[in-house]
Design a protein around this motif. Structure first.
Motif, PDB file in Angstrom:
ATOM      1  N   VAL A  19      16.154 -40.957  20.740  1.00 59.79           N
ATOM      2  CA  VAL A  19      16.346 -42.335  21.188  1.00 59.79           C
ATOM      3  C   VAL A  19      15.730 -43.279  20.167  1.00 59.79           C
ATOM      4  O   VAL A  19      14.524 -43.237  19.910  1.00 59.79           O
ATOM      5  N   ASN A  20      16.561 -44.144  19.598  1.00 60.32           N
ATOM      6  CA  ASN A  20      16.095 -45.088  18.590  1.00 60.32           C
ATOM      7  C   ASN A  20      15.853 -46.483  19.169  1.00 60.32           C
ATOM      8  O   ASN A  20      15.066 -47.261  18.629  1.00 60.32           O
ATOM      9  N   SER A  21      16.506 -46.802  20.272  1.00 61.95           N
ATOM     10  CA  SER A  21      16.383 -48.148  20.848  1.00 61.95           C
ATOM     11  C   SER A  21      14.948 -48.460  21.263  1.00 61.95           C
ATOM     12  O   SER A  21      14.545 -49.626  21.295  1.00 61.95           O
ATOM     13  N   ALA A  25      12.350 -52.049  21.374  1.00 65.10           N
ATOM     14  CA  ALA A  25      11.758 -52.583  22.605  1.00 65.10           C
ATOM     15  C   ALA A  25      11.427 -51.414  23.525  1.00 65.10           C
ATOM     16  O   ALA A  25      12.151 -50.415  23.550  1.00 65.10           O
ATOM     17  N   ILE A  26      10.367 -51.550  24.277  1.00 67.17           N
ATOM     18  CA  ILE A  26      10.009 -50.518  25.250  1.00 67.17           C
ATOM     19  C   ILE A  26      11.075 -50.527  26.344  1.00 67.17           C
ATOM     20  O   ILE A  26      11.355 -51.566  26.938  1.00 67.17           O
ATOM     21  N   PRO A  27      11.687 -49.393  26.617  1.00 65.85           N
ATOM     22  CA  PRO A  27      12.777 -49.381  27.606  1.00 65.85           C
ATOM     23  C   PRO A  27      12.259 -49.611  29.020  1.00 65.85           C
ATOM     24  O   PRO A  27      11.097 -49.334  29.328  1.00 65.85           O
ATOM     25  N   VAL A  44      16.781 -32.594  26.666  1.00 66.16           N
ATOM     26  CA  VAL A  44      15.536 -33.314  26.396  1.00 66.16           C
ATOM     27  C   VAL A  44      15.791 -34.529  25.511  1.00 66.16           C
ATOM     28  O   VAL A  44      16.689 -34.530  24.663  1.00 66.16           O
ATOM     29  N   PHE A  45      14.985 -35.547  25.723  1.00 70.25           N
ATOM     30  CA  PHE A  45      15.038 -36.786  24.962  1.00 70.25           C
ATOM     31  C   PHE A  45      13.817 -36.862  24.043  1.00 70.25           C
ATOM     32  O   PHE A  45      12.677 -36.701  24.500  1.00 70.25           O
ATOM     33  N   ASN A  46      14.068 -37.110  22.782  1.00 66.43           N
ATOM     34  CA  ASN A  46      13.006 -37.360  21.823  1.00 66.43           C
ATOM     35  C   ASN A  46      13.016 -38.859  21.540  1.00 66.43           C
ATOM     36  O   ASN A  46      14.048 -39.421  21.163  1.00 66.43           O
ATOM     37  N   VAL A  47      11.888 -39.503  21.742  1.00 67.79           N
ATOM     38  CA  VAL A  47      11.872 -40.968  21.815  1.00 67.79           C
ATOM     39  C   VAL A  47      11.020 -41.547  20.691  1.00 67.79           C
ATOM     40  O   VAL A  47       9.855 -41.162  20.520  1.00 67.79           O
ATOM     41  N   LYS A  48      11.609 -42.468  19.955  1.00 62.67           N
ATOM     42  CA  LYS A  48      10.866 -43.109  18.866  1.00 62.67           C
ATOM     43  C   LYS A  48       9.871 -44.125  19.429  1.00 62.67           C
ATOM     44  O   LYS A  48      10.186 -44.895  20.341  1.00 62.67           O
ATOM     45  N   THR A  62      10.322 -59.117  22.446  1.00 57.94           N
ATOM     46  CA  THR A  62      10.275 -57.746  22.973  1.00 57.94           C
ATOM     47  C   THR A  62       8.887 -57.340  23.441  1.00 57.94           C
ATOM     48  O   THR A  62       8.735 -56.301  24.084  1.00 57.94           O
ATOM     49  N   LEU A  63       7.896 -58.132  23.129  1.00 59.85           N
ATOM     50  CA  LEU A  63       6.537 -57.803  23.548  1.00 59.85           C
ATOM     51  C   LEU A  63       6.368 -58.042  25.047  1.00 59.85           C
ATOM     52  O   LEU A  63       6.852 -59.048  25.576  1.00 59.85           O
ATOM     53  N   PRO A  64       5.688 -57.150  25.760  1.00 62.77           N
ATOM     54  CA  PRO A  64       5.391 -57.400  27.176  1.00 62.77           C
ATOM     55  C   PRO A  64       4.621 -58.698  27.352  1.00 62.77           C
ATOM     56  O   PRO A  64       3.912 -59.148  26.436  1.00 62.77           O
ATOM     57  N   ASP A  65       4.743 -59.292  28.512  1.00 63.03           N
ATOM     58  CA  ASP A  65       4.135 -60.604  28.748  1.00 63.03           C
ATOM     59  C   ASP A  65       2.634 -60.606  28.482  1.00 63.03           C
ATOM     60  O   ASP A  65       2.097 -61.550  27.883  1.00 63.03           O
ATOM     61  N   ASP A  66       1.944 -59.559  28.942  1.00 63.23           N
ATOM     62  CA  ASP A  66       0.495 -59.559  28.764  1.00 63.23           C
ATOM     63  C   ASP A  66       0.104 -59.477  27.292  1.00 63.23           C
ATOM     64  O   ASP A  66      -0.914 -60.045  26.870  1.00 63.23           O
ATOM     65  N   VAL A  67       0.921 -58.808  26.495  1.00 64.33           N
ATOM     66  CA  VAL A  67       0.642 -58.717  25.063  1.00 64.33           C
ATOM     67  C   VAL A  67       0.958 -60.049  24.380  1.00 64.33           C
ATOM     68  O   VAL A  67       0.227 -60.484  23.476  1.00 64.33           O
TER      69      VAL A  67
END
Length: 290
Positions: A19-21, A25-27, A44-48, A62-67
């Motif tokens: 998974v490159n997406s 951004a964090i899915p 199985v999923f290999n996630v970047k 793409t950053l979470p609100d708290d960040v």
């Protein structure tokens, strides 16, 4: 095809995907749950890893609100408008790891999480603070397989022994990279550092890689425009077979991302490994995988 139909179709031919997406951004956890539900047992999923977790510069939205709330009032940006990685504090990075782990929880619960790929930015060089960061990865994502790929020669070949030693101590899988044999490109270093090994085959398009090293910005399909021949893949079999004797799992991922090249080469590799390889219909393969 819908995203659901594409994934179900893909899973008829392969038992893993990278998974490159998640780099961009964090899915959302609900989407990750759907991935697990739409694939058969054993898939199985290999996630970047998300960009700032590997020294890359993220897009601000793409950053979470708290960040986002942790960013300085005047934040440094790249020429593309991305948030400069240096603007993220240690606290912000810690929060990103928590968000990332929560997002992938459904894959872990379903037993469908392969490895998390930490492909570090080309400007991340061998240095004491980077070694400390590597040694802390497993504690941040406990119980997960983590694989590390470097893209600066200060790691390989310049500090190969020290780098491999740190990876072994931290239980991180060294990513064995196949890339063009050209100046400033990392060599292929075959070594086992964990209970799994990862081969990532980027193709051997030397001009595409050199364009990026010269500061140009070739498109992904231009940099990785390469179709492996059967003889080239056969030459890798000995390394793959030898590695398989030393670890629990070996993953082979094709990143020669232009047209349907990764699919064609992955099917070729499956046949060479003696695994069943069902060919997708020619009329749909290019549309689906290209």
């Amino acid at each position: 095809m819908t995203p659901e139909a594409r994934l179900r179709y893909y899973a008829r031919f392969f038992d893993t995907v990278e998974v490159n997406s998640s780099y961009y951004a964090i899915p959302a956890a609900r989407n990750v749950l759907r991935w697990a539900e739409r694939t058969p047992a054993g898939f199985v999923f290999n996630v970047k890893a998300y960009a700032p977790m590997t020294g890359h510069h993220p897009r601000g939205e793409t950053l979470p609100d708290d960040v986002q709330d942790m960013l300085p009032a005047r934040v440094a940006r790249t020429h593309r408008g991305e948030i400069h990685a240096s603007a993220l504090s240690a606290e912000a990075i810690d929060s990103l790891f928590r968000h990332f782990r929560a997002a992938l929880g459904p894959l872990e619960d379903a037993g469908k999480l392969g490895y998390v790929l930490f492909q570090f930015a080309p400007w991340v060089r061998f240095a004491p603070d980077r070694l400390e960061y590597l040694e802390g990865l497993a504690a941040r994502l406990p119980g997960w397989r983590l694989a590390v790929e470097f893209r600066d020669r200060s790691w390989f070949p310049d500090h190969a022994a020290e780098t491999l030693d740190v990876l072994r101590r931290a239980g991180l899988a060294h990513v064995i990279v196949d890339a063009p044999d050209a100046a400033h490109v990392l060599p292929r270093v075959v070594a086992r550092t964990a209970d799994a090994s990862v081969f990532r085959l980027h193709g051997r398009n030397a001009e595409g890689w050199l364009r990026q090293l010269r500061g140009e910005e070739p498109a992904v399909r231009e940099k990785y425009d390469y179709l492996y021949g059967e003889r080239e893949l056969r030459e890798l079999l000995a390394e793959i077979d030898a590695t398989a004797e030393e670890v629990e799992d070996v993953y082979v991922s094709f990143n020669n991302n232009n047209r349907d090249y990764p699919v064609r080469n992955a099917l070729m590799m499956k046949r060479l490994l003696g695994q069943p390889a069902v060919e997708p219909p020619d009329a749909t393969a290019g549309d689906l995988f290209g």
